[in-house]
Design a protein around this motif. Structure first.
Motif, PDB file in Angstrom:
ATOM      1  N   SER A  32       0.823  -1.218   0.000  1.00 44.82           N
ATOM      2  CA  SER A  32       0.000   0.000   0.000  1.00 44.82           C
ATOM      3  C   SER A  32       0.852   1.261   0.000  1.00 44.82           C
ATOM      4  N   LYS A  33       2.070   1.152  -0.552  1.00 44.88           N
ATOM      5  CA  LYS A  33       2.987   2.292  -0.604  1.00 44.88           C
ATOM      6  C   LYS A  33       3.788   2.266  -1.898  1.00 44.88           C
ATOM      7  N   ALA A  34       3.587   3.267  -2.727  1.00 46.77           N
ATOM      8  CA  ALA A  34       4.394   3.374  -3.945  1.00 46.77           C
ATOM      9  C   ALA A  34       5.858   3.605  -3.588  1.00 46.77           C
ATOM     10  N   ASP A  35       6.105   4.215  -2.424  1.00 44.23           N
ATOM     11  CA  ASP A  35       7.489   4.439  -1.987  1.00 44.23           C
ATOM     12  C   ASP A  35       8.244   3.130  -1.807  1.00 44.23           C
ATOM     13  N   ASP A  36       7.574   2.098  -1.333  1.00 44.21           N
ATOM     14  CA  ASP A  36       8.236   0.798  -1.180  1.00 44.21           C
ATOM     15  C   ASP A  36       8.673   0.263  -2.534  1.00 44.21           C
TER      16      ASP A  36
END
Length: 181
Positions: free
Chosen positions: A159-163
């Motif tokens: 649930s994180k594009a940063d990951d």
């Protein structure tokens, strides 16, 4: 006859759960659903350093549209966006005065099909992705789509594009090496 059928159904429901308890959980039962593809997905997770909470996302990322209607196309688009956003963020963080042209060139160099396919081949994705018998899994477009889809799958899974973006930078640093798939 009804008694035998009832006993068979009852014993088949109870037996698998009672045996490990009866033997102190020492019963070594092989997984029935292990397949070469499932094993390749497990290896791929170790290779990229990310354990999927929902392995079906990785399964979909490694499924080409020629193989199934449930495929990696949408995940590939999301993955490309996550990669490009991460490149933009890192580049502008280091050089806020960069021109739009320079930023666009950097994004194109790092996320373009050639770079993407090279990274996918480095991971050995051509050996993992499911394709139809009429599709060559070693074409640049197939491998690139799978590579990008991995990052889309990570973004959805966490649930994180940063990951997904952070995982992308591992590849740029050369931390991920091909293993035998």
């Amino acid at each position: 006859m009804h008694f035998s059928l009832f006993f068979f159904i009852l014993s088949s429901l109870l037996l698998p759960t009672s045996l490990p308890q009866a033997y102190g959980n020492e019963l070594n039962v092989a997984k029935v659903n292990d397949s070469p593809f499932s094993n390749a997905l497990q290896i791929l997770q170790k290779q990229i350093g990310y354990d999927f909470q929902t392995v079906d996302l990785l399964r979909r990322a490694m499924t080409h549209s020629s193989y199934s209607r449930e495929n990696n196309r949408a995940l590939s688009i999301l993955g490309l966006d996550a990669i490009q956003t991460s490149i933009s963020f890192h580049y502008l963080q280091r050089n806020l005065d960069a021109s739009a042209k320079d930023l666009s060139l950097r994004i194109s160099e790092m996320s373009g099909a050639d770079s993407c396919a090279a990274d996918g081949f480095r991971l050995g994705l051509q050996n993992v992705i499911r394709v139809s018998t009429k599709t060559n899994s070693s074409t640049d477009s197939v491998v690139c789509g799978a590579f990008r889809a991995v990052f889309g799958a990570v973004a959805i899974d966490s649930s994180k594009a940063d990951d997904a973006g952070n995982l992308f930078w591992k590849f740029q640093g050369g931390d991920v090496l091909v293993s035998a798939l």
